[in-house]
Design a protein around this motif. Structure first.
Motif, PDB file in Angstrom:
ATOM      1  N   GLY A 260       7.200 -14.829   3.602  1.00  0.00           N
ATOM      2  CA  GLY A 260       6.288 -15.039   4.723  1.00  0.00           C
ATOM      3  C   GLY A 260       5.703 -13.733   5.223  1.00  0.00           C
ATOM      4  N   THR A 261       6.558 -12.700   5.294  1.00  0.00           N
ATOM      5  CA  THR A 261       6.067 -11.386   5.720  1.00  0.00           C
ATOM      6  C   THR A 261       5.022 -10.862   4.761  1.00  0.00           C
ATOM      7  OG1 THR A 261       8.199 -10.917   6.763  1.00  0.00           O
ATOM      8  CG2 THR A 261       6.763  -9.049   6.296  1.00  0.00           C
ATOM      9  N   ASN A 262       5.277 -10.962   3.463  1.00  0.00           N
ATOM     10  CA  ASN A 262       4.321 -10.501   2.463  1.00  0.00           C
ATOM     11  C   ASN A 262       3.013 -11.276   2.535  1.00  0.00           C
ATOM     12  OD1 ASN A 262       5.867  -8.417   1.312  1.00  0.00           O
ATOM     13  ND2 ASN A 262       6.954  -9.874  -0.006  1.00  0.00           N
ATOM     14  N   PRO A 269      -7.213  -7.227   6.348  1.00  0.00           N
ATOM     15  CA  PRO A 269      -8.530  -7.128   5.692  1.00  0.00           C
ATOM     16  C   PRO A 269      -8.728  -5.852   4.886  1.00  0.00           C
ATOM     17  CG  PRO A 269      -8.720  -6.742   8.041  1.00  0.00           C
ATOM     18  CD  PRO A 269      -7.308  -7.177   7.811  1.00  0.00           C
ATOM     19  N   ASN A 270      -8.104  -4.747   5.271  1.00  0.00           N
ATOM     20  CA  ASN A 270      -8.362  -3.466   4.609  1.00  0.00           C
ATOM     21  C   ASN A 270      -7.142  -2.983   3.831  1.00  0.00           C
ATOM     22  OD1 ASN A 270     -10.995  -3.283   5.736  1.00  0.00           O
ATOM     23  ND2 ASN A 270     -10.089  -2.595   7.676  1.00  0.00           N
ATOM     24  N   LEU A 271      -6.448  -3.903   3.152  1.00  0.00           N
ATOM     25  CA  LEU A 271      -5.243  -3.542   2.420  1.00  0.00           C
ATOM     26  C   LEU A 271      -5.627  -2.818   1.127  1.00  0.00           C
ATOM     27  CD1 LEU A 271      -2.123  -3.896   2.505  1.00  0.00           C
ATOM     28  CD2 LEU A 271      -2.440  -5.901   1.041  1.00  0.00           C
ATOM     29  N   PRO A 272      -5.087  -1.603   0.908  1.00  0.00           N
ATOM     30  CA  PRO A 272      -5.402  -0.867  -0.324  1.00  0.00           C
ATOM     31  C   PRO A 272      -4.951  -1.633  -1.558  1.00  0.00           C
ATOM     32  CG  PRO A 272      -4.394   0.574   1.303  1.00  0.00           C
ATOM     33  CD  PRO A 272      -4.246  -0.819   1.832  1.00  0.00           C
ATOM     34  N   ASP A 273      -5.619  -1.331  -2.676  1.00  0.00           N
ATOM     35  CA  ASP A 273      -5.306  -2.050  -3.917  1.00  0.00           C
ATOM     36  C   ASP A 273      -3.879  -1.824  -4.378  1.00  0.00           C
ATOM     37  OD1 ASP A 273      -7.835  -3.020  -3.881  1.00  0.00           O
ATOM     38  OD2 ASP A 273      -8.639  -1.568  -5.353  1.00  0.00           O
ATOM     39  N   ASP A 274      -3.362  -0.587  -4.263  1.00  0.00           N
ATOM     40  CA  ASP A 274      -2.001  -0.346  -4.731  1.00  0.00           C
ATOM     41  C   ASP A 274      -0.982  -1.110  -3.896  1.00  0.00           C
ATOM     42  OD1 ASP A 274      -2.624   1.154  -2.527  1.00  0.00           O
ATOM     43  OD2 ASP A 274      -1.414   2.894  -3.134  1.00  0.00           O
ATOM     44  N   GLU A 275      -1.200  -1.180  -2.582  1.00  0.00           N
ATOM     45  CA  GLU A 275      -0.293  -1.953  -1.724  1.00  0.00           C
ATOM     46  C   GLU A 275      -0.424  -3.451  -1.989  1.00  0.00           C
ATOM     47  OE1 GLU A 275      -0.645  -0.976   2.361  1.00  0.00           O
ATOM     48  OE2 GLU A 275      -0.367   1.197   2.056  1.00  0.00           O
ATOM     49  N   LEU A 276      -1.648  -3.875  -2.253  1.00  0.00           N
ATOM     50  CA  LEU A 276      -1.845  -5.301  -2.589  1.00  0.00           C
ATOM     51  C   LEU A 276      -1.067  -5.668  -3.847  1.00  0.00           C
ATOM     52  CD1 LEU A 276      -3.296  -8.007  -2.163  1.00  0.00           C
ATOM     53  CD2 LEU A 276      -5.204  -7.089  -3.515  1.00  0.00           C
ATOM     54  N   ALA A 277      -1.137  -4.821  -4.864  1.00  0.00           N
ATOM     55  CA  ALA A 277      -0.415  -5.096  -6.105  1.00  0.00           C
ATOM     56  C   ALA A 277       1.098  -5.128  -5.864  1.00  0.00           C
ATOM     57  CB  ALA A 277      -0.780  -4.051  -7.161  1.00  0.00           C
ATOM     58  N   GLU A 278       1.572  -4.201  -5.015  1.00  0.00           N
ATOM     59  CA  GLU A 278       3.003  -4.163  -4.709  1.00  0.00           C
ATOM     60  C   GLU A 278       3.448  -5.429  -3.992  1.00  0.00           C
ATOM     61  OE1 GLU A 278       6.236  -1.348  -2.319  1.00  0.00           O
ATOM     62  OE2 GLU A 278       4.118  -0.731  -2.492  1.00  0.00           O
ATOM     63  N   VAL A 280       2.010  -8.414  -4.100  1.00  0.00           N
ATOM     64  CA  VAL A 280       1.976  -9.536  -5.054  1.00  0.00           C
ATOM     65  C   VAL A 280       3.183  -9.496  -5.976  1.00  0.00           C
ATOM     66  CG1 VAL A 280       0.699 -10.537  -6.997  1.00  0.00           C
ATOM     67  CG2 VAL A 280      -0.523  -9.777  -4.944  1.00  0.00           C
ATOM     68  N   GLU A 281       3.579  -8.297  -6.415  1.00  0.00           N
ATOM     69  CA  GLU A 281       4.756  -8.181  -7.271  1.00  0.00           C
ATOM     70  C   GLU A 281       6.006  -8.630  -6.527  1.00  0.00           C
ATOM     71  OE1 GLU A 281       7.047  -7.676 -10.546  1.00  0.00           O
ATOM     72  OE2 GLU A 281       4.848  -7.665 -10.408  1.00  0.00           O
ATOM     73  N   ASP A 282       6.117  -8.235  -5.243  1.00  0.00           N
ATOM     74  CA  ASP A 282       7.265  -8.697  -4.441  1.00  0.00           C
ATOM     75  C   ASP A 282       7.281 -10.212  -4.328  1.00  0.00           C
ATOM     76  OD1 ASP A 282       8.180  -6.157  -4.069  1.00  0.00           O
ATOM     77  OD2 ASP A 282       7.293  -5.890  -2.068  1.00  0.00           O
ATOM     78  N   LEU A 283       6.110 -10.784  -4.096  1.00  0.00           N
ATOM     79  CA  LEU A 283       6.043 -12.257  -4.003  1.00  0.00           C
ATOM     80  C   LEU A 283       6.465 -12.896  -5.321  1.00  0.00           C
ATOM     81  CD1 LEU A 283       2.714 -12.803  -2.023  1.00  0.00           C
ATOM     82  CD2 LEU A 283       5.015 -13.429  -1.282  1.00  0.00           C
ATOM     83  N   ARG A 284       5.992 -12.345  -6.436  1.00  0.00           N
ATOM     84  CA  ARG A 284       6.368 -12.909  -7.739  1.00  0.00           C
ATOM     85  C   ARG A 284       7.873 -12.798  -7.970  1.00  0.00           C
ATOM     86  NH1 ARG A 284       3.202 -10.092 -10.422  1.00  0.00           N
ATOM     87  NH2 ARG A 284       1.462 -11.573 -10.540  1.00  0.00           N
ATOM     88  N   ARG A 285       8.458 -11.661  -7.582  1.00  0.00           N
ATOM     89  CA  ARG A 285       9.893 -11.455  -7.763  1.00  0.00           C
ATOM     90  C   ARG A 285      10.702 -12.424  -6.886  1.00  0.00           C
ATOM     91  NH1 ARG A 285       9.618  -6.557  -7.526  1.00  0.00           N
ATOM     92  NH2 ARG A 285       9.931  -6.223  -5.278  1.00  0.00           N
TER      93      ARG A 285
END
Length: 487
Positions: A260-262, A269-278, A280-285
């Motif tokens: 939920g936090t992720n 709105p202004n989330l950097p791409d590297d943080e976005l990828a991180e 999404v990876e946390d959500l997948r894990r």
């Protein structure tokens, strides 16, 4: 209607019928014996007076009235208690009790018969008599009243006996049936006081040496035992369902909160791409962890609720070959070897597959060397009367003090991203099949060896219930050592 009353009525109705049937047979035999005796007497008298009858016929033929009268008197005196009728060419001579002239008489030479006339019956016997220049027929008669009187007397006694036998036999049958069914009444009272829903007391029955009652008591005990077994299984299923719900809600709370936090972070709105990828990876894990935990909880529940009918003789080597092939497909870069020999045991095939899949999954997840390579060796062999399954990896190994903890439910290492139920499933299935799982160092001191010892196929164990099945309902502190003894 009570059983004793039914028996009394049945006997009370049957005994008089039997008495009447036997009486009818007795009457028939008595009448036949009386007729035989009477017929024998008639034949004897006819033979005795045959000579006097011939003499009388000669006197009548010679026209000698005085001799005829004397011969006739002599004939009637010799006849004694039977009636006599002599017919010849010169007339008929008769004396003593006999039917009227209009009654038809039997032909000479036949057996005695019964003739009736004037409301009376007679036994009649005809004997031909003859000699030089004379011939005729001699009939002797005996009233049939004596035999009729005796038969009527027997008939009255049979009827009286039947009427008397009905109430007496019914009363006697009722008494005997009441005594015979008394153990059944005691059994009914004992069973009526049992309520499996409110008390654990069960039927106590002392052998009565009455086969039907003892068999019924044994059947009732069997039914109650099956009820207890089903009630225990139902209670266990309810406990499993409650524990599944509690464990799922407790263990899924943190991952869901993290997810939920992720998800909230993703809305920035202004989330950097590297943080976005991180993120999404946390959500997948976290998603993978949740899915693995739900699958593991489901398998724990299946193991706790499996029934004896699901067990059969199978070859562990075949199951291991299928599990290794699946692991190779899921991890194509892994060096995975299998050494297996035929190893039959009586078990639950899905459970053995769960055991092997989780052993391989644990080795793939935690058995990689420092370069990230996984080398896993699986072996299945027979040792004495046991089936040994070993899985060796080349990972960092497990400290001796931590090995027993690995089988606890939801126990995870610091770097683990799994559900904490993989080795718990291994221990559950080992205990379910009457065996044990152990962790040790690898054969050369490197990595970890997991050994599962299971009893081989034993015909004597067929039909036994599985051992203790409470891995989902047990507390997290219970280790597999408490599952080695039957419940």
């Amino acid at each position: 209607m009570k059983l004793s009353t039914r028996i009394a009525l049945a006997v009370g109705a049957t005994v008089p019928l039997l008495v009447l049937a036997c009486g009818w047979l007795l009457l028939t035999l008595v009448a036949r014996d009386l007729h035989r005796a009477e017929d024998s007497h008639l034949k004897t008298r006819a033979t005795a007076i045959a000579q006097d009858a011939r003499t009388l016929l000669r006197a009548a033929a010679n026209g000698q009235p005085t001799a005829e009268e004397n011969r006739q008197r002599r004939l009637f005196n010799a006849a004694l208690d039977v009636g006599v009728r002599l017919t010849g060419p010169d007339g008929t001579f008769s004396g003593g009790p006999q039917p009227g002239p209009s009654v038809a008489l039997p032909a000479p030479g036949k057996a005695p018969v019964t003739v009736r006339g004037g409301g009376r019956s007679w036994r009649a016997y005809a004997l031909p008599v003859g000699g030089p220049q004379v011939s005729g027929t001699l009939w002797v008669f005996s009233p049939d009243t004596a035999s009729r009187t005796e038969v009527a007397l027997v008939r009255r006694r049979v009827v009286s006996t039947a009427l008397l036998a009905a109430p007496l036999s019914a009363l006697l049958a009722w008494g005997i049936a009441s005594a015979a069914t008394r153990p059944l009444g005691r059994l009914r009272k004992a069973a009526a006081g049992l309520d499996p829903r409110t008390t654990s007391a069960r039927l106590e029955h002392r052998p009565t040496r009455i086969v039907e009652v003892d068999d019924l008591a044994a059947t009732l005990r069997t039914v109650l035992a099956r009820y207890d077994e089903q009630a225990a299984r139902t209670a266990q299923a309810l406990d499993t369902a409650r524990s599944f719900s509690a464990a799922a809600s407790h263990e899924l709370r943190n991952p869901l909160m993290s997810m939920g936090t992720n998800l909230d972070v993703l809305t920035h709105p202004n989330l950097p791409d590297d943080e976005l990828a991180e993120v999404v990876e946390d959500l997948r894990r976290e998603h993978g962890r949740l899915l693995g935990m739900l699958v593991a909880l489901r398998e724990l529940g299946r193991g706790d609720l499996v029934e004896t009918e699901a067990f059969r003789v199978l070859d562990v080597a075949e199951v291991a070959d299928a599990a290794v092939a699946e692991a190779r497909r899921r991890a194509p870069g892994t060096v995975l070897t299998l050494s297996a020999e035929p190893a039959p045991l009586r078990g639950w095939e899905p459970g053995i597959r769960i055991l092997l899949d989780n052993l391989l999954g644990n080795a793939l997840a935690h058995g990689r060397d420092e370069r990230g390579r996984a080398e896993i060796a699986v072996a299945v062999r027979l040792a004495a009367d046991q089936v040994l399954i070993t899985v060796d990896d080349r990972g960092p190994g497990i400290a001796p003090a931590d090995r027993a903890k690995m089988f606890r439910r939801f126990h995870r290492g610091p770097a683990s991203t799994g559900s904490g139920l993989g080795l718990t499933l291994v221990a559950q299935q080992a205990a379910l099949h009457g065996g044990v799982a152990e962790l040790d160092a690898g054969p050369d001191g490197t990595g970890t060896r997991c050994t599962v010892r299971l009893p081989g196929a034993d015909p004597g164990r067929e039909g036994e219930l599985p051992l203790r099945r409470d891995w989902l309902t047990a507390t997290a502190e219970r280790s597999q050592s408490s599952h080695k003894e039957p419940s």
